[in-house]
Scaffold this active site. Structure first.
Site, PDB file in Angstrom:
ATOM      1  N   TYR A 136      10.140  23.017  31.164  1.00 17.91           N
ATOM      2  CA  TYR A 136       9.117  24.104  30.734  1.00 17.91           C
ATOM      3  C   TYR A 136       8.101  24.093  31.807  1.00 17.91           C
ATOM      4  O   TYR A 136       7.386  22.976  31.772  1.00 17.91           O
ATOM      5  CB  TYR A 136       8.662  24.259  29.396  1.00 17.91           C
ATOM      6  CG  TYR A 136       9.617  24.203  28.293  1.00 17.91           C
ATOM      7  CD1 TYR A 136      10.924  24.763  28.496  1.00 17.91           C
ATOM      8  CD2 TYR A 136       9.454  23.973  27.046  1.00 17.91           C
ATOM      9  CE1 TYR A 136      11.687  24.850  27.407  1.00 17.91           C
ATOM     10  CE2 TYR A 136      10.278  24.183  25.903  1.00 17.91           C
ATOM     11  CZ  TYR A 136      11.584  24.690  26.175  1.00 17.91           C
ATOM     12  OH  TYR A 136      12.237  24.643  25.099  1.00 17.91           O
ATOM     13  N   TRP A 181      14.963  27.834  17.529  1.00 20.38           N
ATOM     14  CA  TRP A 181      14.117  28.753  18.290  1.00 20.38           C
ATOM     15  C   TRP A 181      14.178  30.067  18.343  1.00 20.38           C
ATOM     16  O   TRP A 181      15.367  30.872  17.864  1.00 20.38           O
ATOM     17  CB  TRP A 181      14.111  28.185  19.746  1.00 20.38           C
ATOM     18  CG  TRP A 181      15.524  28.393  20.542  1.00 20.38           C
ATOM     19  CD1 TRP A 181      16.390  27.203  20.457  1.00 20.38           C
ATOM     20  CD2 TRP A 181      15.955  29.304  21.438  1.00 20.38           C
ATOM     21  NE1 TRP A 181      17.550  27.775  21.225  1.00 20.38           N
ATOM     22  CE2 TRP A 181      17.290  29.180  21.710  1.00 20.38           C
ATOM     23  CE3 TRP A 181      15.309  30.547  21.867  1.00 20.38           C
ATOM     24  CZ2 TRP A 181      17.955  29.892  22.787  1.00 20.38           C
ATOM     25  CZ3 TRP A 181      16.150  31.256  22.732  1.00 20.38           C
ATOM     26  CH2 TRP A 181      17.246  30.918  23.341  1.00 20.38           C
ATOM     27  N   ALA A 221      13.093  36.753  17.455  1.00 21.46           N
ATOM     28  CA  ALA A 221      13.953  37.337  18.534  1.00 21.46           C
ATOM     29  C   ALA A 221      13.106  37.682  19.656  1.00 21.46           C
ATOM     30  O   ALA A 221      13.276  38.856  20.264  1.00 21.46           O
ATOM     31  CB  ALA A 221      14.814  38.396  18.159  1.00 21.46           C
TER      32      ALA A 221
END
Length: 336
Positions: free
Chosen positions: A54, A205, A209
């Site tokens: 990330y 996760w 959506a």
């Protein structure tokens, strides 16, 4: 805040877990990121999920700085390894012993901690023998650099094979981190049954959506300025599969269901994933501190069978259920 056991272990994590994918180190400034982490702590969140990829390590650094000074024993910190990092050389990727051994050290430095509670294989590495990968994870655990092992977006067969090797090596593989939401249910037919059999929980996760289930995207209308669907850094690419008029129209039909329960649509979406008893936690990110407090309100909400049926009826055939999509969306060779 509700706390749930993670897999067949004695570790409890907060049912709402704060994740900083696509935000810390990229989308939001560090001071806002710190405020979001503080809001998470103030809301009762104790579990924090990140990954070395990330923002190429920056997300771990921001999270480590934000948590500095907190009692380490009161937190559960998760990170991941697999995707290319650093200068992205030929060994800066995958699940080889070399990359895992080097990556855990980098993650611990950036997170400013001596250990992580959960170290996860961010994807399955088709180019490294699984035995090598699990031996490397076992070494990380024995060195005290991680307490438990997890995986992300592995198929049921991969999960079974990895779990068997972990057991042989005397380490605990206790979690799976897949995408899961009202719209994306590909884990239900194979991954969830395998996980129940093995004593593995889901940390899911994108329960909203990528924001579609908030209802802010309206069919036939312009995209909201500054939304994920307009983010050229990766958000727009991730969300595009849901950005059809058919899906967006169906999502709008969830609004009266949420209203009847005095929930926002986002809270309904998070409560829905938590209604699956194999889900230990829903990963929720934030670009503003107030978003954290709103999402936490989904913890402890019980959805009746009637409500679950209304949700299924509202969404109809736009729900993606094919378990093969886990393989379709996974890298078949190591990314470069």
């Amino acid at each position: 805040m509700e706390f749930r056991y993670l897999g067949n272990s004695g570790l409890k994590i907060s049912a709402i877990t704060y994740g900083n994918w696509l935000t810390h180190g990229s989308q939001v400034e560090n001071d806002i990121a710190n405020q979001c982490v503080r809001a998470a702590l103030d809301s009762g969140i104790t579990s924090f999920d990140t990954a070395d990829v990330y923002a190429n390590g920056a997300a771990e650094s921001v999270l480590g700085a934000a948590l500095k000074g907190e009692r380490r024993e009161s937190l559960e910190i998760f990170t991941k390894v697999y995707w290319p990092t650093g200068p992205k050389g030929h060994n800066d990727v995958g699940l080889s012993r070399k990359h895992i051994a080097e990556s855990i050290n980098g993650s611990l430095t950036r997170l400013q901690t001596d250990y992580v509670d959960l170290y996860q294989a961010h994807r399955f590495d088709t180019e490294t023998p699984l035995e090598e990968t699990m031996q490397a994870f076992a070494q990380v655990v024995r060195q005290g650099k991680a307490l438990y092992i997890g995986v992300s977006e592995w198929t049921a067969d991969q999960l079974r094979a990895g779990h068997a090797l972990a057991a042989e090596l005397g380490i605990q593989l206790i979690s799976s981190q897949p995408q899961y939401s009202m719209l994306w249910r590909v884990i239900e037919d194979e991954v969830v049954p395998a996980s129940r059999e093995l004593g593995v929980s889901q940390i899911v996760w994108s329960p909203i959506a990528q924001g579609v289930l908030t209802g802010k995207y309206k069919p036939g209308q312009p995209l909201p300025a500054g939304s994920r669907a307009t983010d050229a850094k990766g958000g727009a690419d991730m969300i595009k599969r849901f950005m059809t008029d058919d899906v967006l129209t169906r999502v709008q039909a969830l609004a009266p269901i949420a209203a009847d329960l005095d929930l926002t649509m986002a809270q309904l979406a998070v409560a829905w994933v938590l209604s699956n008893d194999n889900v230990a936690a829903a990963l929720v990110g934030a670009s503003r501190p107030e978003q954290v407090g709103e999402n936490v309100k989904a913890s402890g909400v019980t959805l009746s069978p009637d409500v679950l049926g209304r949700i299924d009826e509202a969404l109809g055939d736009v729900v993606v259920r094919d378990p093969g999509m886990t393989t379709v969306t996974a890298p078949q060779v190591r990314p470069v």
